[in-house]
Design an enzyme around this catalytic site. Structure first.
Site, mmCIF file in Angstrom:
data_model
loop_
_atom_site.group_PDB
_atom_site.id
_atom_site.type_symbol
_atom_site.label_atom_id
_atom_site.label_comp_id
_atom_site.label_asym_id
_atom_site.label_seq_id
_atom_site.Cartn_x
_atom_site.Cartn_y
_atom_site.Cartn_z
ATOM 1 N N SER A 138 37.748 44.999 40.115
ATOM 2 C CA SER A 138 37.705 45.884 38.951
ATOM 3 C C SER A 138 36.347 46.563 38.938
ATOM 4 C CB SER A 138 37.863 45.040 37.675
ATOM 5 O OG SER A 138 37.568 45.802 36.526
ATOM 6 N N TYR A 151 36.415 37.460 32.533
ATOM 7 C CA TYR A 151 36.931 38.552 33.368
ATOM 8 C C TYR A 151 35.795 39.142 34.219
ATOM 9 C CZ TYR A 151 39.772 42.612 34.701
ATOM 10 O OH TYR A 151 40.474 43.564 35.408
ATOM 11 N N LYS A 155 35.572 38.760 38.273
ATOM 12 C CA LYS A 155 35.773 39.997 39.038
ATOM 13 C C LYS A 155 34.525 40.308 39.878
ATOM 14 C CE LYS A 155 40.021 41.265 37.966
ATOM 15 N NZ LYS A 155 41.077 41.418 38.971
HETATM 16 N N1 NAD Z 1 44.669 48.215 34.162
HETATM 17 C C1 NAD Z 1 43.374 48.342 34.275
HETATM 18 O O1 NAD Z 1 42.736 49.099 33.523
HETATM 19 C C2 NAD Z 1 42.622 47.573 35.330
HETATM 20 C C3 NAD Z 1 41.280 47.889 35.542
HETATM 21 C C4 NAD Z 1 40.581 47.188 36.513
HETATM 22 C C5 NAD Z 1 41.208 46.211 37.265
HETATM 23 N N2 NAD Z 1 42.520 45.918 37.027
HETATM 24 C C6 NAD Z 1 43.136 44.874 37.852
HETATM 25 O O2 NAD Z 1 44.291 45.393 38.470
HETATM 26 C C7 NAD Z 1 45.164 44.318 38.802
HETATM 27 C C8 NAD Z 1 46.579 44.658 38.378
HETATM 28 O O3 NAD Z 1 46.620 44.699 36.964
HETATM 29 P P1 NAD Z 1 47.437 45.802 36.145
HETATM 30 O O4 NAD Z 1 46.452 46.638 35.452
HETATM 31 O O5 NAD Z 1 48.446 46.435 37.025
HETATM 32 O O6 NAD Z 1 48.094 44.885 35.001
HETATM 33 P P2 NAD Z 1 49.567 44.295 34.865
HETATM 34 O O7 NAD Z 1 49.458 43.302 33.770
HETATM 35 O O8 NAD Z 1 50.545 45.404 34.755
HETATM 36 O O9 NAD Z 1 49.798 43.568 36.271
HETATM 37 C C9 NAD Z 1 49.243 42.325 36.598
HETATM 38 C C10 NAD Z 1 50.357 41.466 37.162
HETATM 39 O O10 NAD Z 1 49.786 40.248 37.650
HETATM 40 C C11 NAD Z 1 50.716 39.223 37.350
HETATM 41 N N3 NAD Z 1 50.069 37.907 37.350
HETATM 42 C C12 NAD Z 1 49.188 37.392 36.447
HETATM 43 N N4 NAD Z 1 48.876 36.130 36.768
HETATM 44 C C13 NAD Z 1 49.548 35.841 37.919
HETATM 45 C C14 NAD Z 1 49.638 34.686 38.734
HETATM 46 N N5 NAD Z 1 48.953 33.565 38.446
HETATM 47 N N6 NAD Z 1 50.439 34.734 39.824
HETATM 48 C C15 NAD Z 1 51.147 35.866 40.118
HETATM 49 N N7 NAD Z 1 51.109 36.975 39.382
HETATM 50 C C16 NAD Z 1 50.316 36.971 38.284
HETATM 51 C C17 NAD Z 1 51.272 39.601 35.977
HETATM 52 O O11 NAD Z 1 52.502 38.931 35.711
HETATM 53 C C18 NAD Z 1 51.403 41.097 36.102
HETATM 54 O O12 NAD Z 1 52.687 41.508 36.532
HETATM 55 C C19 NAD Z 1 44.587 43.068 38.116
HETATM 56 O O13 NAD Z 1 43.875 42.294 39.071
HETATM 57 C C20 NAD Z 1 43.619 43.669 37.109
HETATM 58 O O14 NAD Z 1 42.581 42.766 36.768
HETATM 59 C C21 NAD Z 1 43.243 46.584 36.079
#
Ligand code: NAD
Length: 260
Positions: A138, A151, A155
């Site tokens: 992230s 977090y 990260k």
């Molecule tokens: N959305 C944002 O603004 C943002 C910003 C920076 C980083 N991220 C990172 O991007 C990645 C994807 O997140 P997203 O934004 O698509 O959110 P999201 O919630 O749509 O997707 C995350 C997915 O991870 C799954 N998950 C959680 N714990 C798990 C586990 N123990 N085993 C298997 N699956 C698991 C959830 O069920 C979910 O489907 C994450 O690592 C998140 O930290 C997101």
């Protein structure tokens, strides 16, 4: 690396960035796409797999036996894994007083999952002289997460882990990249104030396009919002000034913490 004809695994693929990248891999001509997520997402995961003619595997990425089983299922269906997108993540709010359970799950999902994937995949990739480990961290992993210490800290560790993998294996055929998005509209986006949203909110499909492009160039650091590059430079050039700026941003977005 180009995705065409490659065997790809994507975790956290039932929605958000993982789903968008899994769809982009399929569109780019992957030989097989394996989508993985928690049991609780089973229906959404099956529908993503159905749309892209892929394989759905339920797995908790915080458990090493689940990662081993995921890799084994991918290999059994399509052959050796070329690209592993270790992307699952979650959000737990709070500072040092967040519960041990929240610290533990953040550590397992944001750090150990990438360790387990590397353990399962590096030997085969080294033997074949080829492979791609793409991990999602992230922008908070390069900077900070103002409303979630578990977090931000885990990260940051995820970025360091990807750097270590790249140093160890980058000259032995294994490509490593770390995806560091700022704000993206997904299930993780919560209502209310957010420092991450100051530069706008991107759609997952746009992030997926950036990922495919960066993988073709085999670029280590993949950003969604280019402003983050400037923030990293400011942080590196003067930590004290950067920390003072972070405190001002915290007060502006979330309000100053109450006096003791
Ligand atoms: N959305 C944002 O603004 C943002 C910003 C920076 C980083 N991220 C990172 O991007 C990645 C994807 O997140 P997203 O934004 O698509 O959110 P999201 O919630 O749509 O997707 C995350 C997915 O991870 C799954 N998950 C959680 N714990 C798990 C586990 N123990 N085993 C298997 N699956 C698991 C959830 O069920 C979910 O489907 C994450 O690592 C998140 O930290 C997101």
């Amino acid at each position: 690396m180009h995705v065409k004809d490659k065997v790809c695994v994507v975790t956290g693929a039932a929605g958000g960035i993982g789903e968008a990248v899994a769809r982009a891999y399929a569109e780019a001509g992957a030989r097989g796409v394996v989508v993985a997520d928690l049991k609780t997402t089973r229906e959404r995961l099956a529908s993503v797999a159905g749309d892209i003619d892929g394989l759905a595997v339920t797995a908790d990425v915080g458990l090493e036996e689940d990662i081993k089983a995921l890799v084994a299922a991918a290999e059994a269906k399509y052959g050796p894994v070329d690209i592993f997108f270790s992307n699952a993540g979650l959000s737990r709010k709070g500072q040092e007083t967040a519960s041990d359970a929240d610290w533990d799950v953040s550590w397992r999902v944001h750090v150990m999952s990438h360790v387990f994937a590397a353990r399962a995949l590096v030997p085969g990739m080294l033997a074949r002289g080829s492979g791609y480990l793409l991990n999602t961290a992230s922008a908070a992993g390069l900077l900070a997460s103002l409303n979630s210490m578990p977090y931000g800290v885990t990260k940051n560790a995820a970025v360091a882990l990807a750097e270590h993998l790249a140093i160890q294996y980058g000259d032995r055929g294994i490509r490593v990249s770390v995806l560091c998005p700022q704000s993206v509209q997904t299930g993780m986006t919560t209502p209310g104030p957010s420092a991450a949203r100051v530069d706008g909110v991107m759609q997952p499909a746009e992030v997926a396009r950036i990922v495919i492009e960066a993988m073709a160039e085999e670029r280590f650091l993949i950003l969604s919002h280019l402003q983050v590059q400037e923030y990293i430079q400011r942080k590196a050039s003067n930590r004290d000034r950067w920390l003072a700026g972070m405190r001002r941003l915290r007060d502006r977005i979330y309000g100053a913490p109450p006096a003791a």
